[in-house]
Design a protein around this motif. Structure first.
Motif, PDB file in Angstrom:
ATOM      1  N   UNK A  73     -16.496  -2.248  -4.060  1.00 36.57           N
ATOM      2  CA  UNK A  73     -15.260  -2.813  -3.542  1.00 36.57           C
ATOM      3  C   UNK A  73     -14.029  -2.314  -4.272  1.00 36.57           C
ATOM      4  N   UNK A  74     -14.115  -2.226  -5.604  1.00 35.87           N
ATOM      5  CA  UNK A  74     -12.949  -1.864  -6.396  1.00 35.87           C
ATOM      6  C   UNK A  74     -12.689  -0.375  -6.510  1.00 35.87           C
TER       7      UNK A  74
ATOM      8  N   UNK B 229      -4.056 -12.780  -3.914  1.00 34.16           N
ATOM      9  CA  UNK B 229      -4.116 -12.402  -2.514  1.00 34.16           C
ATOM     10  C   UNK B 229      -4.331 -10.886  -2.444  1.00 34.16           C
ATOM     11  N   UNK B 230      -5.340 -10.441  -1.718  1.00 33.95           N
ATOM     12  CA  UNK B 230      -5.646  -9.004  -1.610  1.00 33.95           C
ATOM     13  C   UNK B 230      -4.465  -8.228  -1.048  1.00 33.95           C
ATOM     14  N   UNK B 231      -3.699  -8.832  -0.143  1.00 34.04           N
ATOM     15  CA  UNK B 231      -2.536  -8.137   0.425  1.00 34.04           C
ATOM     16  C   UNK B 231      -1.446  -7.942  -0.623  1.00 34.04           C
ATOM     17  N   UNK B 232      -1.327  -8.883  -1.539  1.00 37.47           N
ATOM     18  CA  UNK B 232      -0.381  -8.737  -2.638  1.00 37.47           C
ATOM     19  C   UNK B 232      -0.783  -7.556  -3.506  1.00 37.47           C
ATOM     20  N   UNK B 233      -2.086  -7.445  -3.751  1.00 39.11           N
ATOM     21  CA  UNK B 233      -2.607  -6.325  -4.531  1.00 39.11           C
ATOM     22  C   UNK B 233      -2.227  -5.002  -3.867  1.00 39.11           C
ATOM     23  N   UNK B 234      -2.382  -4.930  -2.549  1.00 39.06           N
ATOM     24  CA  UNK B 234      -2.040  -3.713  -1.805  1.00 39.06           C
ATOM     25  C   UNK B 234      -0.557  -3.398  -1.929  1.00 39.06           C
ATOM     26  N   UNK B 235       0.269  -4.413  -1.777  1.00 39.92           N
ATOM     27  CA  UNK B 235       1.713  -4.207  -1.882  1.00 39.92           C
ATOM     28  C   UNK B 235       2.114  -3.833  -3.305  1.00 39.92           C
ATOM     29  N   UNK B 236       1.559  -4.530  -4.265  1.00 34.15           N
ATOM     30  CA  UNK B 236       1.925  -4.300  -5.662  1.00 34.15           C
ATOM     31  C   UNK B 236       1.639  -2.868  -6.095  1.00 34.15           C
TER      32      UNK B 236
ATOM     33  N   UNK C 108      -5.990   4.369   3.645  1.00 36.72           N
ATOM     34  CA  UNK C 108      -7.370   4.644   3.267  1.00 36.72           C
ATOM     35  C   UNK C 108      -8.043   3.489   2.542  1.00 36.72           C
ATOM     36  N   UNK C 109      -7.268   2.568   2.049  1.00 35.52           N
ATOM     37  CA  UNK C 109      -7.807   1.406   1.340  1.00 35.52           C
ATOM     38  C   UNK C 109      -7.994   0.201   2.251  1.00 35.52           C
TER      39      UNK C 109
ATOM     40  N   UNK D 207      -9.849  -3.326   1.367  1.00 35.49           N
ATOM     41  CA  UNK D 207      -9.017  -4.530   1.230  1.00 35.49           C
ATOM     42  C   UNK D 207      -9.494  -5.641   2.154  1.00 35.49           C
ATOM     43  N   UNK D 208      -9.832  -5.283   3.379  1.00 29.28           N
ATOM     44  CA  UNK D 208     -10.333  -6.283   4.323  1.00 29.28           C
ATOM     45  C   UNK D 208     -11.630  -6.901   3.813  1.00 29.28           C
TER      46      UNK D 208
END
Length: 133
Positions: free
Chosen positions: A63-64, A98-105, A111-112, A116-117
């Motif tokens: 996952x990571x 929040x996984x979406x926060x991780x994506x934004x940050x 591709x991720x 992320x989902x």
């Protein structure tokens, strides 16, 4: 109650029981629990008081790793963490990023998205198991 990028849900269980239930759900799903930190116990050993607070650090390379291959800085927020804690009224909560926060940050790209989902849906399911009555 908590800041941006965090998801917090109430738990009917004690902090310890919530962390136990989450740990059981995680290992049952094949995830690795890298650490469990008893912040209140550590505070007590330092002669300080802290309401019950336990942190679980967990995940799986499947996952990571895709997220870190996209942006290595995401490793700063991986593995995933969840905090079971008690508020001043004695109520127990479970908080995670929040996984979406991780994506934004970290500016994760398209591709991720699949990873992320998977993190988002898996974490949601596991948290629900941990706090279910």
């Amino acid at each position: 109650m908590t800041g941006p990028g965090m998801i917090t849900v109430a738990s009917p269980w004690s902090v310890e029981a919530t962390a136990d239930r989450l740990e059981a759900a995680l290992t049952g799903a094949g995830l690795l629990v890298f650490a469990r930190i008893d912040h209140a116990g550590n505070a007590a050993r330092a002669g300080m008081e802290l309401r019950p607070t336990e942190l679980l650090i967990f995940g799986h390379p499947k996952g990571g790793t895709p997220l870190m291959r996209d942006r290595q800085t995401s490793g700063l927020d991986l593995p995933v963490k969840a905090l079971a804690w008690q508020d001043e009224t004695g109520r127990t909560w479970l908080t995670c990023n929040d996984a979406r926060w991780l994506a934004d940050r970290h500016g994760l790209g398209a591709g991720s998205e699949q990873a992320l989902e998977a993190v988002e849906s898996g974490l949601s399911r596991l948290v629900e198991q941990a706090v279910a009555p």
